[in-house]
Design an enzyme around this catalytic site. Structure first.
Site, PDB file in Angstrom:
ATOM      1  N   HIS A  59       0.857  -1.183   0.000  1.00  0.00           N
ATOM      2  CA  HIS A  59       0.000   0.000   0.000  1.00  0.00           C
ATOM      3  C   HIS A  59       0.900   1.242   0.000  1.00  0.00           C
ATOM      4  O   HIS A  59       2.032   1.204   0.506  1.00  0.00           O
ATOM      5  CB  HIS A  59      -0.894   0.010   1.244  1.00  0.00           C
ATOM      6  CG  HIS A  59      -2.017  -0.979   1.203  1.00  0.00           C
ATOM      7  ND1 HIS A  59      -3.105  -0.927   2.057  1.00  0.00           N
ATOM      8  CD2 HIS A  59      -2.227  -2.055   0.410  1.00  0.00           C
ATOM      9  CE1 HIS A  59      -3.930  -1.922   1.789  1.00  0.00           C
ATOM     10  NE2 HIS A  59      -3.420  -2.625   0.798  1.00  0.00           N
ATOM     11  N   GLU A  61       0.955   3.870   1.792  1.00  0.00           N
ATOM     12  CA  GLU A  61       1.434   4.267   3.125  1.00  0.00           C
ATOM     13  C   GLU A  61       2.608   3.409   3.573  1.00  0.00           C
ATOM     14  O   GLU A  61       3.595   3.903   4.128  1.00  0.00           O
ATOM     15  CB  GLU A  61       0.328   4.116   4.184  1.00  0.00           C
ATOM     16  CG  GLU A  61      -0.924   4.919   3.940  1.00  0.00           C
ATOM     17  CD  GLU A  61      -1.989   4.088   3.240  1.00  0.00           C
ATOM     18  OE1 GLU A  61      -1.687   3.478   2.195  1.00  0.00           O
ATOM     19  OE2 GLU A  61      -3.126   4.069   3.731  1.00  0.00           O
ATOM     20  N   CYS A  89      -6.075   1.723   6.000  1.00  0.00           N
ATOM     21  CA  CYS A  89      -6.672   0.466   6.452  1.00  0.00           C
ATOM     22  C   CYS A  89      -6.007   0.051   7.772  1.00  0.00           C
ATOM     23  O   CYS A  89      -5.113   0.733   8.275  1.00  0.00           O
ATOM     24  CB  CYS A  89      -6.462  -0.622   5.391  1.00  0.00           C
ATOM     25  SG  CYS A  89      -4.747  -1.204   5.291  1.00  0.00           S
ATOM     26  N   CYS A  92      -2.150  -0.395   7.552  1.00  0.00           N
ATOM     27  CA  CYS A  92      -1.407   0.865   7.495  1.00  0.00           C
ATOM     28  C   CYS A  92      -1.558   1.664   8.789  1.00  0.00           C
ATOM     29  O   CYS A  92      -0.600   2.323   9.226  1.00  0.00           O
ATOM     30  CB  CYS A  92      -1.858   1.661   6.282  1.00  0.00           C
ATOM     31  SG  CYS A  92      -1.483   0.818   4.728  1.00  0.00           S
TER      32      CYS A  92
END
Lengths: 159, 159
Positions: A59, A61, A89, A92
């Site tokens: 992801h 992040e 999410c 993260c």
């Protein structure tokens, strides 16, 4: 404000995150982008790359947290701020806490996968040891529009 | 059972995870280890490496998920099983779900940082799309003893 300090003044981290989101979308990734800023400098910028790197943890992040920590040579990003176009999410959010980020600025809310104002509301859990300052809804319309465009195209058979 | 099939029969993934945890502990990391198994073969094995790699996301589970996905060239670890000595945290639980792992076997429960039977109970959230089969308490005493020894030594000024 004297000459030479202009770059600092003009730094717009959410615009950088949105650029990374657009770039990710062009590569067939869900268009989410992020950057980490420290002392007025961009330490890391990236978009989602789960498909292109065959990494389910890639992801935006996670990528910028990992890169910023590598650049600082420290697993703790003290004094650093994260900008991301979508509500983080649970994966993260936990990584943000582990990295001791100071502030998190995010764009669109994510009722389905988010873990800040949605779902497990990670930072409100009594077991969460480090809670950053959190600012949601930053350029949320731009971020959401990118996602809508991407998924609309996919539904239309574009990808 | 004929000769030649012995390696498959003797595979003890939790023993491998415990070996990785011990090795991590010797390097000054919180002693947690993990491996990913696919079709009777160990695809990836690793321990915690947050300190040594300056990466706050380098939990044992994340490292083996990333490595297994890289080896398979697929962000989805269909049919793969994860063995880890400690109950996964929210970051790792979400990554497990994203990676579509088939089964998760873990050792000691982690009331403070765990997210499976503790805290947010990630896999029970309505927003969790993929839920693996989960088996906790596998060689939990061995895993917990490693952690107790490590933190006892730290409190005594050993690290």
């Amino acid at each position: 404000m004297g000459p030479g300090s202009g770059d600092l003044v003009r730094l717009d981290p959410m615009a950088i995150a949105l650029d990374e989101a657009r770039s990710a979308g062009r590569s067939g990734e869900v268009p989410v982008g992020a950057c980490v800023v420290h002392a007025g400098q961009v330490l890391a910028r990236a978009g989602n790359a789960m498909r292109s790197t065959h990494d389910p943890t890639a992801h935006a992040e996670m990528r910028v947290i990992r890169e910023a920590a590598a650049r600082l040579g420290n697993e703790r990003l003290n004094g650093c701020d994260l900008y991301v176009t979508l509500e983080p999410c649970a994966m993260c959010a936990a990584a943000i806490s582990f990295a001791r980020l100071r502030r998190v600025y995010y764009g669109a809310a994510d009722p389905k996968g988010g873990a800040v104002e949605s779902g497990p509301r990670y930072f409100n859990l009594p077991t969460c040891h480090h809670v950053p300052e959190i600012y949601g809804g930053i350029r949320a319309t731009d971020a959401a529009e990118l996602l809508r465009g991407f998924f609309g195209q996919r539904r239309a058979g574009g990808t």
